[in-house]
Design a protein around this motif. Structure first.
Motif, PDB file in Angstrom:
ATOM      1  N   ASP A   1       0.895   5.704   9.746  1.00  0.00           N
ATOM      2  CA  ASP A   1       1.821   6.802   9.445  1.00  0.00           C
ATOM      3  C   ASP A   1       3.247   6.441   9.847  1.00  0.00           C
ATOM      4  O   ASP A   1       4.200   6.741   9.118  1.00  0.00           O
TER       5      ASP A   1
ATOM      6  N   LEU B   1       2.118   6.536  -7.150  1.00  0.00           N
ATOM      7  CA  LEU B   1       1.065   7.376  -7.715  1.00  0.00           C
ATOM      8  C   LEU B   1       1.367   8.856  -7.486  1.00  0.00           C
ATOM      9  O   LEU B   1       1.138   9.688  -8.369  1.00  0.00           O
ATOM     10  N   ALA B   2       1.873   9.183  -6.311  1.00  0.00           N
ATOM     11  CA  ALA B   2       2.186  10.576  -5.985  1.00  0.00           C
ATOM     12  C   ALA B   2       3.380  11.084  -6.791  1.00  0.00           C
ATOM     13  O   ALA B   2       3.424  12.256  -7.185  1.00  0.00           O
TER      14      ALA B   2
ATOM     15  N   ALA C   1       2.465   1.648  -3.497  1.00  0.00           N
ATOM     16  CA  ALA C   1       1.476   2.054  -4.502  1.00  0.00           C
ATOM     17  C   ALA C   1       1.141   3.537  -4.348  1.00  0.00           C
ATOM     18  O   ALA C   1       1.084   4.290  -5.333  1.00  0.00           O
ATOM     19  N   GLU C   2       0.949   3.953  -3.114  1.00  0.00           N
ATOM     20  CA  GLU C   2       0.646   5.357  -2.828  1.00  0.00           C
ATOM     21  C   GLU C   2       1.801   6.262  -3.246  1.00  0.00           C
ATOM     22  O   GLU C   2       1.594   7.323  -3.865  1.00  0.00           O
ATOM     23  N   ALA C   3       3.030   5.861  -2.932  1.00  0.00           N
ATOM     24  CA  ALA C   3       4.201   6.680  -3.253  1.00  0.00           C
ATOM     25  C   ALA C   3       4.398   6.809  -4.759  1.00  0.00           C
ATOM     26  O   ALA C   3       4.704   7.904  -5.264  1.00  0.00           O
TER      27      ALA C   3
ATOM     28  N   GLU D   1      -1.239   2.400 -15.559  1.00  0.00           N
ATOM     29  CA  GLU D   1      -1.104   1.184 -14.760  1.00  0.00           C
ATOM     30  C   GLU D   1       0.027   0.315 -15.303  1.00  0.00           C
ATOM     31  O   GLU D   1       0.777  -0.297 -14.543  1.00  0.00           O
TER      32      GLU D   1
ATOM     33  N   LEU E   1       0.822  -1.205   0.000  1.00  0.00           N
ATOM     34  CA  LEU E   1       0.000   0.000   0.000  1.00  0.00           C
ATOM     35  C   LEU E   1       0.860   1.261   0.000  1.00  0.00           C
ATOM     36  O   LEU E   1       0.599   2.207  -0.752  1.00  0.00           O
ATOM     37  N   VAL E   2       1.914   1.269   0.813  1.00  0.00           N
ATOM     38  CA  VAL E   2       2.800   2.440   0.882  1.00  0.00           C
ATOM     39  C   VAL E   2       3.469   2.680  -0.462  1.00  0.00           C
ATOM     40  O   VAL E   2       3.553   3.822  -0.944  1.00  0.00           O
TER      41      VAL E   2
ATOM     42  N   THR F   1       2.001  11.435 -11.485  1.00  0.00           N
ATOM     43  CA  THR F   1       0.543  11.513 -11.581  1.00  0.00           C
ATOM     44  C   THR F   1       0.014  11.162 -12.966  1.00  0.00           C
ATOM     45  O   THR F   1      -1.183  10.930 -13.131  1.00  0.00           O
TER      46      THR F   1
ATOM     47  N   ARG G   1       4.521   3.928   7.321  1.00  0.00           N
ATOM     48  CA  ARG G   1       4.829   4.600   6.057  1.00  0.00           C
ATOM     49  C   ARG G   1       6.154   5.357   6.149  1.00  0.00           C
ATOM     50  O   ARG G   1       6.994   5.268   5.245  1.00  0.00           O
TER      51      ARG G   1
END
Length: 228
Positions: free
Chosen positions: A134, A61-62, A57-59, A69, A54-55, A65, A137
């Motif tokens: 947090d 994407l950020a 994937a989030e990183a 996929e 999850l961390v 942008t 992460r």
């Protein structure tokens, strides 16, 4: 529970002080050392793998942008694969504090890629359960560091590209030969040669066999493309 001096030192290297020390103790306990009174790290590993995913994937994407996929998937896979996790584990000398049974100890368990990779995932889960998402992460992004920014965008790695180059010219797939290994057990350094049957060869040195193989393949491919 009171942590041993060894685990307190590891806690310092990790950069997280546990309010529930038993979580850290469980995270470094391999199944070969589990007992009725001592839980191993397999359940934590399961959770840590998901938190890490999850961390990352989030990183990713950020960071980009506009990435599709198809572009994000190989970057993600490169960051969460067992080899990368094991490299991070070596970076903080996790192997030194793993609690292993006698058979694993004698077979070099502290250096095994699978055990190190599983161990760092268990440690991530321990931090998550101890202090929340947090904290987990922040730990992951700090330990993975520049890897997140430098991850390759191309799904093909250098070894695959070199193999395709050879096959396109009727050559056998390249071979990879370990030339030397140096350094302490917890932080080995490998020199690997990438070789083609036509005699072309290049060497590279890195902190893992896979990295050395990739670097050797990349160097050889660059030389081949330059000469042609």
């Amino acid at each position: 529970m009171k942590l041993s001096a060894e685990l307190r030192s590891f806690q310092d290297r990790l950069g997280h002080s546990f309010s529930k020390p038993d979580l850290l103790a469980q995270a470094v306990t391999h199944a070969s050392m589990s007992s009725a009174n001592r839980d191993d790290n397999q359940r934590l590993e399961f959770l840590g793998d998901r938190v890490l995913g999850l961390v990352m994937a989030e990183a990713l994407l950020a960071l980009d942008t506009g990435a599709t996929e198809g572009q994000l998937a190989p970057r993600f896979n490169a960051l969460v694969r067992k080899e990368t996790c094991a490299d991070v584990a070596r970076q903080i000398d996790l192997g030194a504090v793993l609690r292993l049974g006698r058979s694993e100890m004698l077979s070099g368990g502290r250096r095994k890629q699978a055990l190190l990779g599983d161990g760092i995932e268990a440690v991530i889960a321990a931090v998550f359960l101890d202090a929340g998402f947090d904290a987990a992460r922040n730990l992951i992004l700090r330990l993975w560091g520049p890897r997140v920014h430098e991850v390759e965008e191309d799904a093909r790695d250098a070894k695959t590209a070199l193999q395709e180059w050879a096959q396109a010219r009727g050559l056998k797939p390249p071979s990879y030969v370990e030339i030397s290994r140096s350094g302490p057990d917890h932080a080995p350094v490998f020199t690997i040669a990438a070789q083609l049957e036509n005699g072309e060869s290049q060497e590279a040195t890195a902190g893992s066999k896979r990295q050395a193989e990739q670097a050797a393949a990349s160097t050889l491919l660059a030389e081949l493309e330059k000469s042609t």
